[in-house]
Design a protein around this motif. Structure first.
Motif, PDB file in Angstrom:
ATOM      1  N   LYS A   4       2.423  12.292 -43.186  1.00  0.00           N
ATOM      2  CA  LYS A   4       1.441  12.717 -44.184  1.00  0.00           C
ATOM      3  C   LYS A   4       0.443  13.695 -43.570  1.00  0.00           C
ATOM      4  O   LYS A   4       0.074  13.568 -42.401  1.00  0.00           O
ATOM      5  CB  LYS A   4       0.694  11.508 -44.739  1.00  0.00           C
ATOM      6  N   PRO A   5      -0.028  14.665 -44.348  1.00  0.00           N
ATOM      7  CA  PRO A   5      -1.049  15.597 -43.846  1.00  0.00           C
ATOM      8  C   PRO A   5      -2.345  14.862 -43.490  1.00  0.00           C
ATOM      9  O   PRO A   5      -2.655  13.822 -44.061  1.00  0.00           O
ATOM     10  CB  PRO A   5      -1.289  16.535 -45.035  1.00  0.00           C
ATOM     11  N   PHE A   6      -3.082  15.405 -42.532  1.00  0.00           N
ATOM     12  CA  PHE A   6      -4.370  14.833 -42.141  1.00  0.00           C
ATOM     13  C   PHE A   6      -5.298  15.959 -41.694  1.00  0.00           C
ATOM     14  O   PHE A   6      -4.865  17.092 -41.475  1.00  0.00           O
ATOM     15  CB  PHE A   6      -4.196  13.771 -41.030  1.00  0.00           C
ATOM     16  N   ILE A   7      -6.576  15.614 -41.568  1.00  0.00           N
ATOM     17  CA  ILE A   7      -7.595  16.597 -41.182  1.00  0.00           C
ATOM     18  C   ILE A   7      -8.280  16.103 -39.915  1.00  0.00           C
ATOM     19  O   ILE A   7      -8.654  14.927 -39.809  1.00  0.00           O
ATOM     20  CB  ILE A   7      -8.639  16.788 -42.301  1.00  0.00           C
ATOM     21  N   ILE A   8      -8.461  17.001 -38.962  1.00  0.00           N
ATOM     22  CA  ILE A   8      -9.156  16.669 -37.716  1.00  0.00           C
ATOM     23  C   ILE A   8     -10.546  17.286 -37.774  1.00  0.00           C
ATOM     24  O   ILE A   8     -10.696  18.496 -37.946  1.00  0.00           O
ATOM     25  CB  ILE A   8      -8.391  17.195 -36.488  1.00  0.00           C
ATOM     26  N   ASN A   9     -11.574  16.407 -37.606  1.00  0.00           N
ATOM     27  CA  ASN A   9     -12.987  16.818 -37.555  1.00  0.00           C
ATOM     28  C   ASN A   9     -13.404  17.693 -38.738  1.00  0.00           C
ATOM     29  O   ASN A   9     -14.218  18.607 -38.603  1.00  0.00           O
ATOM     30  CB  ASN A   9     -13.295  17.552 -36.240  1.00  0.00           C
ATOM     31  N   ASN A  10     -12.851  17.404 -39.904  1.00  0.00           N
ATOM     32  CA  ASN A  10     -13.188  18.150 -41.129  1.00  0.00           C
ATOM     33  C   ASN A  10     -13.040  19.660 -40.957  1.00  0.00           C
ATOM     34  O   ASN A  10     -13.673  20.432 -41.667  1.00  0.00           O
ATOM     35  CB  ASN A  10     -14.607  17.821 -41.605  1.00  0.00           C
ATOM     36  N   GLN A  11     -12.205  20.081 -40.033  1.00  0.00           N
ATOM     37  CA  GLN A  11     -12.078  21.504 -39.745  1.00  0.00           C
ATOM     38  C   GLN A  11     -10.624  21.978 -39.705  1.00  0.00           C
ATOM     39  O   GLN A  11     -10.328  23.092 -40.125  1.00  0.00           O
ATOM     40  CB  GLN A  11     -12.753  21.828 -38.410  1.00  0.00           C
ATOM     41  N   PHE A  12      -9.728  21.133 -39.233  1.00  0.00           N
ATOM     42  CA  PHE A  12      -8.333  21.539 -39.066  1.00  0.00           C
ATOM     43  C   PHE A  12      -7.435  20.692 -39.971  1.00  0.00           C
ATOM     44  O   PHE A  12      -7.395  19.474 -39.837  1.00  0.00           O
ATOM     45  CB  PHE A  12      -7.894  21.374 -37.609  1.00  0.00           C
ATOM     46  N   PHE A  13      -6.731  21.378 -40.863  1.00  0.00           N
ATOM     47  CA  PHE A  13      -5.822  20.704 -41.789  1.00  0.00           C
ATOM     48  C   PHE A  13      -4.419  20.762 -41.195  1.00  0.00           C
ATOM     49  O   PHE A  13      -3.873  21.838 -40.962  1.00  0.00           O
ATOM     50  CB  PHE A  13      -5.849  21.391 -43.161  1.00  0.00           C
ATOM     51  N   ILE A  14      -3.833  19.585 -40.943  1.00  0.00           N
ATOM     52  CA  ILE A  14      -2.536  19.499 -40.274  1.00  0.00           C
ATOM     53  C   ILE A  14      -1.478  19.029 -41.264  1.00  0.00           C
ATOM     54  O   ILE A  14      -1.661  18.013 -41.939  1.00  0.00           O
ATOM     55  CB  ILE A  14      -2.571  18.498 -39.090  1.00  0.00           C
ATOM     56  N   LEU A 100      -7.809  11.090 -27.537  1.00  0.00           N
ATOM     57  CA  LEU A 100      -8.234  12.003 -28.595  1.00  0.00           C
ATOM     58  C   LEU A 100      -9.530  11.474 -29.184  1.00  0.00           C
ATOM     59  O   LEU A 100      -9.578  10.375 -29.730  1.00  0.00           O
ATOM     60  CB  LEU A 100      -7.162  12.107 -29.692  1.00  0.00           C
ATOM     61  N   ASN A 101     -10.601  12.255 -29.054  1.00  0.00           N
ATOM     62  CA  ASN A 101     -11.904  11.888 -29.615  1.00  0.00           C
ATOM     63  C   ASN A 101     -12.146  12.753 -30.855  1.00  0.00           C
ATOM     64  O   ASN A 101     -12.692  13.849 -30.751  1.00  0.00           O
ATOM     65  CB  ASN A 101     -13.012  12.120 -28.585  1.00  0.00           C
ATOM     66  N   ALA A 102     -11.713  12.264 -31.992  1.00  0.00           N
ATOM     67  CA  ALA A 102     -11.815  13.063 -33.213  1.00  0.00           C
ATOM     68  C   ALA A 102     -11.993  12.174 -34.429  1.00  0.00           C
ATOM     69  O   ALA A 102     -11.696  10.980 -34.393  1.00  0.00           O
ATOM     70  CB  ALA A 102     -10.557  13.910 -33.378  1.00  0.00           C
ATOM     71  N   ILE A 103     -12.501  12.787 -35.488  1.00  0.00           N
ATOM     72  CA  ILE A 103     -12.577  12.107 -36.781  1.00  0.00           C
ATOM     73  C   ILE A 103     -11.332  12.545 -37.562  1.00  0.00           C
ATOM     74  O   ILE A 103     -11.121  13.732 -37.799  1.00  0.00           O
ATOM     75  CB  ILE A 103     -13.855  12.518 -37.541  1.00  0.00           C
ATOM     76  N   ILE A 104     -10.529  11.573 -37.929  1.00  0.00           N
ATOM     77  CA  ILE A 104      -9.300  11.861 -38.666  1.00  0.00           C
ATOM     78  C   ILE A 104      -9.484  11.400 -40.110  1.00  0.00           C
ATOM     79  O   ILE A 104      -9.851  10.252 -40.354  1.00  0.00           O
ATOM     80  CB  ILE A 104      -8.079  11.130 -38.056  1.00  0.00           C
ATOM     81  N   THR A 105      -9.244  12.310 -41.037  1.00  0.00           N
ATOM     82  CA  THR A 105      -9.335  11.953 -42.456  1.00  0.00           C
ATOM     83  C   THR A 105      -8.029  12.346 -43.154  1.00  0.00           C
ATOM     84  O   THR A 105      -7.331  13.256 -42.730  1.00  0.00           O
ATOM     85  CB  THR A 105     -10.517  12.657 -43.150  1.00  0.00           C
ATOM     86  N   ILE A 106      -7.763  11.614 -44.238  1.00  0.00           N
ATOM     87  CA  ILE A 106      -6.566  11.888 -45.042  1.00  0.00           C
ATOM     88  C   ILE A 106      -7.045  12.594 -46.310  1.00  0.00           C
ATOM     89  O   ILE A 106      -7.987  12.137 -46.958  1.00  0.00           O
ATOM     90  CB  ILE A 106      -5.834  10.579 -45.406  1.00  0.00           C
ATOM     91  N   PRO A 107      -6.418  13.713 -46.676  1.00  0.00           N
ATOM     92  CA  PRO A 107      -6.822  14.411 -47.903  1.00  0.00           C
ATOM     93  C   PRO A 107      -6.706  13.501 -49.122  1.00  0.00           C
ATOM     94  O   PRO A 107      -5.813  12.655 -49.193  1.00  0.00           O
ATOM     95  CB  PRO A 107      -5.842  15.581 -48.011  1.00  0.00           C
ATOM     96  N   LYS A 108      -7.601  13.685 -50.073  1.00  0.00           N
ATOM     97  CA  LYS A 108      -7.602  12.850 -51.276  1.00  0.00           C
ATOM     98  C   LYS A 108      -6.516  13.337 -52.228  1.00  0.00           C
ATOM     99  O   LYS A 108      -6.724  14.203 -53.055  1.00  0.00           O
ATOM    100  CB  LYS A 108      -8.958  12.901 -51.972  1.00  0.00           C
ATOM    101  N   THR A 109      -5.338  12.754 -52.061  1.00  0.00           N
ATOM    102  CA  THR A 109      -4.205  13.074 -52.933  1.00  0.00           C
ATOM    103  C   THR A 109      -3.504  11.789 -53.291  1.00  0.00           C
ATOM    104  O   THR A 109      -3.691  10.759 -52.636  1.00  0.00           O
ATOM    105  CB  THR A 109      -3.194  14.002 -52.232  1.00  0.00           C
TER     106      THR A 109
END
Length: 199
Positions: A4-14, A100-109
């Motif tokens: 599933k796609p994820f976002i690193i530090n609210n800056q990089f969409f993977i 890895l020191n990051a905030i990982i978020t999942i897009p709201k889908t």
């Protein structure tokens, strides 16, 4: 590997399945080869925890001969993509591994599909129906006006002109006579009767 796609530090969409990293500014986009994406996904899956070099070389490089050197280069490449010059995002634990020191978020889908506003769908279908109706209506209007522009007199005059064109001019008649004359048998050409041989 994470799918599933994820976002690193609210800056990089993977987007792992596409091997794609996009920055929020929309200008920078990077494609990763599957091995590097696998490495990144392993770090994300264990964020904040030490992931040993031995585990990474086994899982990502399948204990390939130069796996240790390949891992070092891959981490360096990921740091460049994430602008991690201070080595704080991907922290090195000497002789052990990486954290890895990051905030990982999942897009709201929902089911990885972005929701489309139902009103936009209605507007889209209405536009399709209206455009289709205009095209069909325009075709019949054009066709009707094209047929109506031909008056009966024009049709009759056109037929007469075609018939008269089929008639031949006097010169053409002479030419056809001379051509037909060649087709007449020799006996018909001589007007004198043949002499009587019995005399």
């Amino acid at each position: 590997m994470i799918e599933k796609p994820f976002i690193i530090n609210n800056q990089f969409f993977i987007t792992p399945l596409l091997g794609l990293i996009k920055q929020n500014d929309g200008q920078n986009e990077t494609r990763l080869e599957p091995r590097l994406m696998h490495l990144l996904c392993m770090l994300v899956a264990n964020k904040g925890e030490l992931v040993t070099r031995a585990l990474l070389t086994k899982e990502v490089w399948d204990n390939y001969g130069n796996a240790d050197e390949g891992l070092t280069q891959a981490i360096s490449y990921l740091r460049k993509i994430f602008n991690d010059d201070g080595k704080t995002l991907i922290e090195t634990v000497p002789k052990k591994g990486y954290v890895l020191n990051a905030i990982i978020t999942i897009p709201k889908t929902e089911n990885n599909v972005v929701k489309v506003n139902p009103n936009k769908k209605k507007v889209y279908w209405i536009a399709v129906v209206v455009i289709t109706a205009l095209i069909i209506g325009g075709y019949f209007i054009f066709r009707t006006s094209h047929i109506a522009s031909k008056h009966p007199a024009d049709v009759i005059n056109g037929a007469k002109q075609n018939d008269s064109a089929k008639l031949k001019s006097p010169d053409a008649l002479e030419t056809s006579k001379s051509k037909n004359a060649d087709k007449i048998p020799d006996t018909a050409k001589n007007s004198k009767p043949s002499p009587d041989l019995k005399k």
